[in-house]
Design an enzyme around this catalytic site. Sequence first.
Site, PDB file in Angstrom:
ATOM      1  N   GLY A 261      51.768 -73.640  19.707  1.00  0.00           N
ATOM      2  CA  GLY A 261      50.796 -73.481  20.774  1.00  0.00           C
ATOM      3  C   GLY A 261      50.573 -72.021  21.096  1.00  0.00           C
ATOM      4  N   PRO A 263      50.330 -68.423  23.075  1.00  0.00           N
ATOM      5  CA  PRO A 263      51.344 -67.778  23.905  1.00  0.00           C
ATOM      6  C   PRO A 263      51.197 -68.181  25.367  1.00  0.00           C
ATOM      7  CG  PRO A 263      50.223 -66.172  22.532  1.00  0.00           C
ATOM      8  CD  PRO A 263      49.499 -67.457  22.361  1.00  0.00           C
ATOM      9  N   GLY A 264      52.304 -68.355  26.021  1.00  0.00           N
ATOM     10  CA  GLY A 264      52.287 -68.597  27.453  1.00  0.00           C
ATOM     11  C   GLY A 264      52.040 -70.029  27.863  1.00  0.00           C
ATOM     12  N   THR A 265      52.001 -70.947  26.889  1.00  0.00           N
ATOM     13  CA  THR A 265      51.743 -72.336  27.247  1.00  0.00           C
ATOM     14  C   THR A 265      53.022 -73.056  27.648  1.00  0.00           C
ATOM     15  OG1 THR A 265      51.748 -72.731  24.876  1.00  0.00           O
ATOM     16  CG2 THR A 265      49.625 -72.768  25.983  1.00  0.00           C
ATOM     17  N   GLY A 266      54.152 -72.398  27.502  1.00  0.00           N
ATOM     18  CA  GLY A 266      55.391 -73.008  27.982  1.00  0.00           C
ATOM     19  C   GLY A 266      56.306 -73.525  26.886  1.00  0.00           C
ATOM     20  N   LYS A 267      56.233 -72.945  25.693  1.00  0.00           N
ATOM     21  CA  LYS A 267      57.082 -73.415  24.603  1.00  0.00           C
ATOM     22  C   LYS A 267      58.554 -73.115  24.894  1.00  0.00           C
ATOM     23  CE  LYS A 267      54.698 -70.990  21.648  1.00  0.00           C
ATOM     24  NZ  LYS A 267      53.645 -70.511  22.556  1.00  0.00           N
ATOM     25  N   GLU A 482      22.484 -57.047  35.677  1.00  0.00           N
ATOM     26  CA  GLU A 482      23.280 -58.223  36.015  1.00  0.00           C
ATOM     27  C   GLU A 482      22.398 -59.337  36.567  1.00  0.00           C
ATOM     28  OE1 GLU A 482      26.226 -58.518  34.980  1.00  0.00           O
ATOM     29  OE2 GLU A 482      26.466 -56.417  34.447  1.00  0.00           O
ATOM     30  N   HIS A 485      21.115 -61.315  33.649  1.00  0.00           N
ATOM     31  CA  HIS A 485      22.095 -62.291  33.162  1.00  0.00           C
ATOM     32  C   HIS A 485      22.109 -63.514  34.073  1.00  0.00           C
ATOM     33  CE1 HIS A 485      24.013 -59.990  30.023  1.00  0.00           C
ATOM     34  NE2 HIS A 485      24.429 -59.020  30.831  1.00  0.00           N
TER      35      HIS A 485
HETATM   36  P1  ADP Z   1      55.574 -69.457  25.550  1.00  0.00           P
HETATM   37  O1  ADP Z   1      56.993 -69.528  25.121  1.00  0.00           O
HETATM   38  O2  ADP Z   1      54.757 -70.626  25.113  1.00  0.00           O
HETATM   39  O3  ADP Z   1      54.910 -68.170  25.193  1.00  0.00           O
HETATM   40  P2  ADP Z   1      56.791 -69.444  28.096  1.00  0.00           P
HETATM   41  O4  ADP Z   1      57.538 -70.707  28.092  1.00  0.00           O
HETATM   42  O5  ADP Z   1      57.559 -68.223  27.803  1.00  0.00           O
HETATM   43  O6  ADP Z   1      55.552 -69.535  27.130  1.00  0.00           O
HETATM   44  O7  ADP Z   1      56.049 -69.315  29.490  1.00  0.00           O
HETATM   45  C1  ADP Z   1      56.207 -68.194  30.308  1.00  0.00           C
HETATM   46  C2  ADP Z   1      56.247 -68.600  31.760  1.00  0.00           C
HETATM   47  O8  ADP Z   1      55.023 -69.170  32.153  1.00  0.00           O
HETATM   48  C3  ADP Z   1      57.278 -69.656  32.037  1.00  0.00           C
HETATM   49  O9  ADP Z   1      58.507 -69.094  32.319  1.00  0.00           O
HETATM   50  C4  ADP Z   1      56.704 -70.381  33.228  1.00  0.00           C
HETATM   51  O10 ADP Z   1      57.002 -69.701  34.411  1.00  0.00           O
HETATM   52  C5  ADP Z   1      55.231 -70.270  32.993  1.00  0.00           C
HETATM   53  N1  ADP Z   1      54.716 -71.461  32.316  1.00  0.00           N
HETATM   54  C6  ADP Z   1      54.197 -71.497  31.082  1.00  0.00           C
HETATM   55  N2  ADP Z   1      53.810 -72.727  30.762  1.00  0.00           N
HETATM   56  C7  ADP Z   1      54.096 -73.513  31.809  1.00  0.00           C
HETATM   57  C8  ADP Z   1      53.941 -74.903  32.056  1.00  0.00           C
HETATM   58  N3  ADP Z   1      53.382 -75.722  31.166  1.00  0.00           N
HETATM   59  N4  ADP Z   1      54.357 -75.389  33.259  1.00  0.00           N
HETATM   60  C9  ADP Z   1      54.908 -74.556  34.156  1.00  0.00           C
HETATM   61  N5  ADP Z   1      55.083 -73.242  33.969  1.00  0.00           N
HETATM   62  C10 ADP Z   1      54.685 -72.697  32.810  1.00  0.00           C
HETATM   63 ZN    ZN Z   2      25.391 -57.227  30.306  1.00  0.00          ZN
END
Ligand code: ADP
Ligand code: ZN
Length: 679
Positions: A261, A263-267, A482, A485
């Site tokens: 997934g 980045p930042g989706t919570g893996k 703007e 747009h």
């Molecule tokens: P990834 O590993 O996919 O890059 P992370 O697990 O490191 O993402 O997510 C970073 C932070 O973002 C987590 O510590 C949490 O605080 C927040 N976060 C990300 N996804 C979720 C989620 N699905 N539910 C709740 N918090 C989330």
């Molecule tokens: Zn423009």
Amino acid sequence: MFKQNPQRLKKKADQAGARPTHAMSNQNTPPGPQQQRPNGGPPDGAQQPPRNTGGSWALRIAIIAVIALLAYNFYQYFTNSNAPANTSVSYSFFLQQLSNNNVDTAIVQNGTVTGTFKVPQTYPAGSSTKVTNYQTYEIGGNDPTLESQLIDHNVSFDSKPPDQGNQWLMIIVEFVLPTVLIIGVFLFFTRRAAQSQQNIFNFGRSRAKLIMEDRPSTTFNDVAGVDEAKADLVEIVDFLKSPQKFQRLGGRIPRGVLLVGPPGTGKTLLARAVAGEAQVPFFSMSGSEFVEVLVGVGASRVRDLFDQAKRASPSIIFIDEIDAVGRQRGTSLTTNDEREQTLNQLLVEMDGFESHQAVVVIAATNRPDGLDQALLRPGRFDRRVTVDRPDWKGRMAILAIHSRSVPLSSDVDLQTLARLTPGMVGADLANLVNEAALLAARRNLDKVTMKNFEEALDKIQLGAERPLVLTEDDLRIVAVHEGGHALVGLLSEHSDPVTKVTIVPRGQALGVTMATPLDDRYNYSKEYLFTRIMFALGGRGAEDVALGSITTGAENDFQQATGIARQMVTRWGMSERVGLISFSDRPSPFTGMMDSGGKEYSEETAKAIDEEVHRIIEDAYSKVKTLLSTHRATLDRIAQELRKNEILNADQLRAILIATGAIDAATAHAQENGGASLS
Ligand code: ADP
Ligand code: ZN
Ligand code: MG
């Protein structure tokens, strides 16, 4: 958007025209005490740690055994040599002595006769050696007459059964065993030496973070918006909780899970939640850490990590950014032996589990395409769990989780916030809540208000407001641009709803028009894409129509328009002339998919594509100009209001459109409802 000039600044906020793309992901490594190995003591081997403490005892016993054996052998040797040695004689010589009545004693065993002569005899004939203690050469088989002859000559004799087994035992005890022991001790010392050398530099030491007593307290309740992934992982949790239950019936244990997934989706969060739910230790390491320093280190780190986890079984190994080690082998010109070694070791370890070891390996990546096929084979990472960007309901749940410990004012509506943040992932939303709380704190508020959230959102999506003094002329141009747009967005049927126009400079943008989709879009119609192009060209169109002169502020707008048009032709088969062929894998501005590079088409096709792209842009631009000329009064009005208010929201914009007669109140109402029903 109107881009600042002449500085060539990286565009960012223009994307916000429709889709906020700031991915504020912070790669969190799980907090937790980094377990330090005790110093001193016997070096625990990277290879065989479980046997380490026993190792020195085994060594001592082995040394004692060797010394004892050697002593015994020496003793035997010396006692034997002190005793009168038997001289070998031929059997016929013996028989001759027998018939001469010169044999005193005889012991018959194993086909030889040993004993003493009464009178010492010269043997061999002619030499000066006198033989008293004799031993015959082996006669090969028994002489059946020997016994009666001995009796005839009154020799006291003794016959012993053949001692084959005993002989073998002697061979083993005296020869084989010492040899094996000596070789064993030698090997032990060489390995010990190698290891202590490794210890000097301490390179191979795993940096896996072991959370021993303090196992992750994260649970599935801390993760939202990724329900499918959670459902997939429940099974892993069950297995880790009671491995025996699953193993009893011989079921194959889930070994490797690949979390895929953006980045930042919570893996990472999910992996930790699995450990927390199952209450097992969690060992995590990032792929880039494996390939960090020196050759050979990555492989030993892998080994170390797995050994540690196996000892703590049931447990979880988490390998973040596995693409750093797991990329296909031998694809790049500059081969990276280190990485390949590490990958090979990883493969070996994945296969090296014994059936009773309940260790689940979870890996995470946002680029699964380039992974080595060997990693994905059955028995390795054969389960793939997709961790998607959350939809608005998921975003709402994530916002709820992260604002659990934040006092919210009653006007905060998480649903509205969720709808304002399409494309944002969990990490972005966590950041949003944090920013809002910081803003509220800065203003000495007791609670975080909706306004704080909106400000935080603007800051994240567009960059912080910055003081910038623009001349009156500049402001007028930006306002018209703007306004263009906005008006195109407002009047086009297929456009995303325009939510905000601003001429407050933020980040690199002097002005921004935001059209935010009501919900995440997964599919784009030709009409929608064409409208996006028109929307992008609206700025330049307005300058052209209302000012009669054009500026450089539309650079990003053109990039965006051209990008979409090109993809319509080459990717999405939306040009009749070029046809339904996919020509390229250029990255999409929406999905961010990968680019495969080279052209695979002829010059004529390239020309046709260029012409088609050109035609689409021209077509869109002329429609924009017609639209804006027709609604010139509305355009001027929006520009005016923008100069006055700097920011116009959706309601204010609608009011202007109604006031100038561009739309009637009924249509506006219908549009609003129609828009809402889209979700
Ligand atoms: P990834 O590993 O996919 O890059 P992370 O697990 O490191 O993402 O997510 C970073 C932070 O973002 C987590 O510590 C949490 O605080 C927040 N976060 C990300 N996804 C979720 C989620 N699905 N539910 C709740 N918090 C989330
Ligand atoms: Zn423009
Ligand atoms: Mg992560």
